[in-house]
Structure formats: C-alpha cells, structure tokens
Design a protein around this motif. Structure first.
Motif, PDB file in Angstrom:
ATOM      1  N   SER A 105      -3.690   3.043   1.929  1.00  0.00           N
ATOM      2  CA  SER A 105      -4.763   2.331   2.643  1.00  0.00           C
ATOM      3  C   SER A 105      -5.704   1.614   1.679  1.00  0.00           C
ATOM      4  O   SER A 105      -6.113   0.479   1.934  1.00  0.00           O
ATOM      5  N   SER A 106      -6.040   2.244   0.557  1.00  0.00           N
ATOM      6  CA  SER A 106      -6.905   1.589  -0.434  1.00  0.00           C
ATOM      7  C   SER A 106      -6.221   0.371  -1.019  1.00  0.00           C
ATOM      8  O   SER A 106      -6.841  -0.688  -1.187  1.00  0.00           O
ATOM      9  N   PHE A 107      -4.942   0.520  -1.339  1.00  0.00           N
ATOM     10  CA  PHE A 107      -4.200  -0.605  -1.897  1.00  0.00           C
ATOM     11  C   PHE A 107      -4.188  -1.788  -0.933  1.00  0.00           C
ATOM     12  O   PHE A 107      -4.483  -2.915  -1.321  1.00  0.00           O
ATOM     13  N   LEU A 108      -3.849  -1.527   0.326  1.00  0.00           N
ATOM     14  CA  LEU A 108      -3.797  -2.611   1.312  1.00  0.00           C
ATOM     15  C   LEU A 108      -5.158  -3.276   1.470  1.00  0.00           C
ATOM     16  O   LEU A 108      -5.262  -4.506   1.511  1.00  0.00           O
ATOM     17  N   ARG A 109      -6.207  -2.480   1.536  1.00  0.00           N
ATOM     18  CA  ARG A 109      -7.551  -3.034   1.705  1.00  0.00           C
ATOM     19  C   ARG A 109      -7.962  -3.860   0.493  1.00  0.00           C
ATOM     20  O   ARG A 109      -8.396  -5.008   0.625  1.00  0.00           O
ATOM     21  N   ILE A 110      -7.797  -3.307  -0.697  1.00  0.00           N
ATOM     22  CA  ILE A 110      -8.242  -3.995  -1.910  1.00  0.00           C
ATOM     23  C   ILE A 110      -7.391  -5.236  -2.177  1.00  0.00           C
ATOM     24  O   ILE A 110      -7.913  -6.295  -2.532  1.00  0.00           O
ATOM     25  N   PHE A 111      -6.087  -5.135  -2.007  1.00  0.00           N
ATOM     26  CA  PHE A 111      -5.211  -6.295  -2.202  1.00  0.00           C
ATOM     27  C   PHE A 111      -5.617  -7.420  -1.256  1.00  0.00           C
ATOM     28  O   PHE A 111      -5.796  -8.564  -1.668  1.00  0.00           O
ATOM     29  N   THR A 112      -5.780  -7.084   0.016  1.00  0.00           N
ATOM     30  CA  THR A 112      -6.112  -8.095   1.029  1.00  0.00           C
ATOM     31  C   THR A 112      -7.493  -8.682   0.779  1.00  0.00           C
ATOM     32  O   THR A 112      -7.679  -9.903   0.882  1.00  0.00           O
ATOM     33  N   THR A 114      -9.023  -8.871  -2.095  1.00  0.00           N
ATOM     34  CA  THR A 114      -9.003  -9.611  -3.351  1.00  0.00           C
ATOM     35  C   THR A 114      -8.299 -10.950  -3.211  1.00  0.00           C
ATOM     36  O   THR A 114      -8.798 -11.977  -3.685  1.00  0.00           O
ATOM     37  N   LEU A 115      -7.141 -10.968  -2.561  1.00  0.00           N
ATOM     38  CA  LEU A 115      -6.336 -12.190  -2.491  1.00  0.00           C
ATOM     39  C   LEU A 115      -6.422 -12.922  -1.157  1.00  0.00           C
ATOM     40  O   LEU A 115      -5.877 -14.003  -1.007  1.00  0.00           O
ATOM     41  N   GLY A 116      -7.078 -12.327  -0.195  1.00  0.00           N
ATOM     42  CA  GLY A 116      -7.241 -12.996   1.087  1.00  0.00           C
ATOM     43  C   GLY A 116      -6.006 -12.981   1.964  1.00  0.00           C
ATOM     44  O   GLY A 116      -5.946 -13.697   2.961  1.00  0.00           O
ATOM     45  N   GLN A 117      -5.026 -12.201   1.600  1.00  0.00           N
ATOM     46  CA  GLN A 117      -3.831 -12.050   2.412  1.00  0.00           C
ATOM     47  C   GLN A 117      -3.169 -10.722   2.062  1.00  0.00           C
ATOM     48  O   GLN A 117      -3.399 -10.168   1.000  1.00  0.00           O
ATOM     49  N   SER A 118      -2.366 -10.233   2.994  1.00  0.00           N
ATOM     50  CA  SER A 118      -1.693  -8.950   2.780  1.00  0.00           C
ATOM     51  C   SER A 118      -0.610  -9.109   1.717  1.00  0.00           C
ATOM     52  O   SER A 118      -0.175 -10.240   1.424  1.00  0.00           O
ATOM     53  N   PRO A 119      -0.134  -7.994   1.156  1.00  0.00           N
ATOM     54  CA  PRO A 119       0.968  -8.093   0.192  1.00  0.00           C
ATOM     55  C   PRO A 119       2.191  -8.780   0.796  1.00  0.00           C
ATOM     56  O   PRO A 119       2.834  -9.599   0.138  1.00  0.00           O
ATOM     57  N   GLY A 120       2.507  -8.486   2.057  1.00  0.00           N
ATOM     58  CA  GLY A 120       3.658  -9.116   2.708  1.00  0.00           C
ATOM     59  C   GLY A 120       3.500 -10.623   2.832  1.00  0.00           C
ATOM     60  O   GLY A 120       4.433 -11.380   2.583  1.00  0.00           O
ATOM     61  N   GLU A 121       2.302 -11.065   3.214  1.00  0.00           N
ATOM     62  CA  GLU A 121       2.042 -12.503   3.324  1.00  0.00           C
ATOM     63  C   GLU A 121       2.114 -13.171   1.950  1.00  0.00           C
ATOM     64  O   GLU A 121       2.661 -14.270   1.810  1.00  0.00           O
ATOM     65  N   PHE A 122       1.577 -12.495   0.950  1.00  0.00           N
ATOM     66  CA  PHE A 122       1.590 -13.023  -0.413  1.00  0.00           C
ATOM     67  C   PHE A 122       3.022 -13.208  -0.903  1.00  0.00           C
ATOM     68  O   PHE A 122       3.389 -14.270  -1.416  1.00  0.00           O
ATOM     69  N   VAL A 123       3.854 -12.182  -0.708  1.00  0.00           N
ATOM     70  CA  VAL A 123       5.257 -12.250  -1.134  1.00  0.00           C
ATOM     71  C   VAL A 123       5.999 -13.314  -0.337  1.00  0.00           C
ATOM     72  O   VAL A 123       6.766 -14.098  -0.908  1.00  0.00           O
ATOM     73  N   ARG A 124       5.791 -13.371   0.968  1.00  0.00           N
ATOM     74  CA  ARG A 124       6.447 -14.395   1.787  1.00  0.00           C
ATOM     75  C   ARG A 124       6.104 -15.796   1.277  1.00  0.00           C
ATOM     76  O   ARG A 124       6.981 -16.640   1.105  1.00  0.00           O
TER      77      ARG A 124
END
Length: 177
Positions: A105-112, A114-124
């Motif tokens: 949960s911390s990773f998802l929150r901080i990643f999103t 920080t980068l303004g998108q989820s890890p899945g959106e970023f990778v896509r």
C-alpha cells in the motif's frame, strides 16, 4: 520516446526549480542521441528529476521529509529505473514493493503520488511508447513488436495501442513512414 511518461509527469508538475527545465532538456538530448557516457548521465538526470518531484510532493504535504534522502526514496528510484530499463518485464506489485522496501500500500501510494500515475499505467505508457518507436523504425512484424514490449497477445496490444494513438499498429507504421 521511451521516457515520455516521466517527462510529461515532470513537465506537468511545473517544478519550481530553475534546474528542472535544463535537466529535462539534457535528458531528452542524451536519450535522442546517445553518446559515450549517456547511460550514467541519464541515470543522474533521472535521479535529479525524481528528487525534485519528491521535494514538490513534500512541499505540498504529501511526502514525508524523512524520505527525501532515505533508503526508501533510493529504492523507489531503483524500481523506476528498473521499469524504464525493462518495460517488457512481468513485475508484480508485490515484487516492485519488495524491491522498493515498502509495503504494497505504501509503494502504490508513494509511486502514484510521485509520478502521477500507478505503476501499471506507467509501465503501459512505457511499453506503448517503445512499441511506437519500434513500429516507426523497424519492419518487425506486429506480433514481434507486441512481444518485444511485453504483450503476449497481439489483439490486446493492438487494442491498447489504438486507444493510446487513435490508430491500430499497422496504420501507425504506415503513417510513420
């Protein structure tokens, strides 16, 4: 360009630092025409941009100050660089959060945040940008382009590609030439 999603995030963040526009210009230059030493320069510029984003998040009260120089931010940086290096990789959120040394949960929150998108959106976005580049610069069959950027199904890849670019991969290639 492979890093457009990150560049768009950095640009849209309107970083207050006078360093940011020059760092972004240099990053784009190094990626557009790689030369000797480009890789370490790109890594350092990405670190700078990520730290500027983290500082902005902190200033807005969305990122704790202790993380700005912490092992956690360094590990998040490593995760982002890993995703950029291997967008075709099949990384689970659990694996990415372990790599970042954070709870899921911390990773998802901080990643999103920080980068303004989820890890899945970023990778896509990374995958589709890489696919667009391959379609424009190679004659690889569409199936091989899809596989090269991490999609097992041509139909799934084509659907995502069309939703992003407004045309299917074949038409995109035709227009790019």
């Amino acid at each position: 360009m492979l890093l457009d999603p990150l560049g768009e995030t950095i640009t849209s963040a309107k970083l207050e630092s006078p360093i940011a526009p020059r760092a972004i210009e240099q990053l784009i230059s190094e990626l557009s025409t790689p030369r000797a030493g480009s890789r370490p320069i790109v890594e350092q510029l990405l670190r700078l941009c990520l730290l500027l984003l983290l500082r902005m998040q902190h200033d807005e009260g969305r990122y704790p100050e202790w993380m700005l120089g912490s092992a956690s931010s360094n590990l998040l940086e490593q995760v982002i660089l890993k995703l950029i290096d291997m967008p075709e990789g099949d990384f689970s959120i659990d694996e990415l959060s372990r790599m970042a040394g954070m709870s899921r949960s911390s990773f998802l929150r901080i990643f999103t945040e920080t980068l303004g998108q989820s890890p899945g959106e970023f990778v896509r976005d990374l995958r589709l940008k890489q696919a667009a580049r391959l379609l424009a610069t190679t004659q690889r069959p569409i199936e091989r382009v899809a596989t090269a950027v991490g999609y097992e199904s041509r139909s799934h890849f084509s659907k995502l590609f069309k939703s992003r670019y407004g045309v299917d991969p074949t038409e995109y290639r035709r227009n790019a030439q």
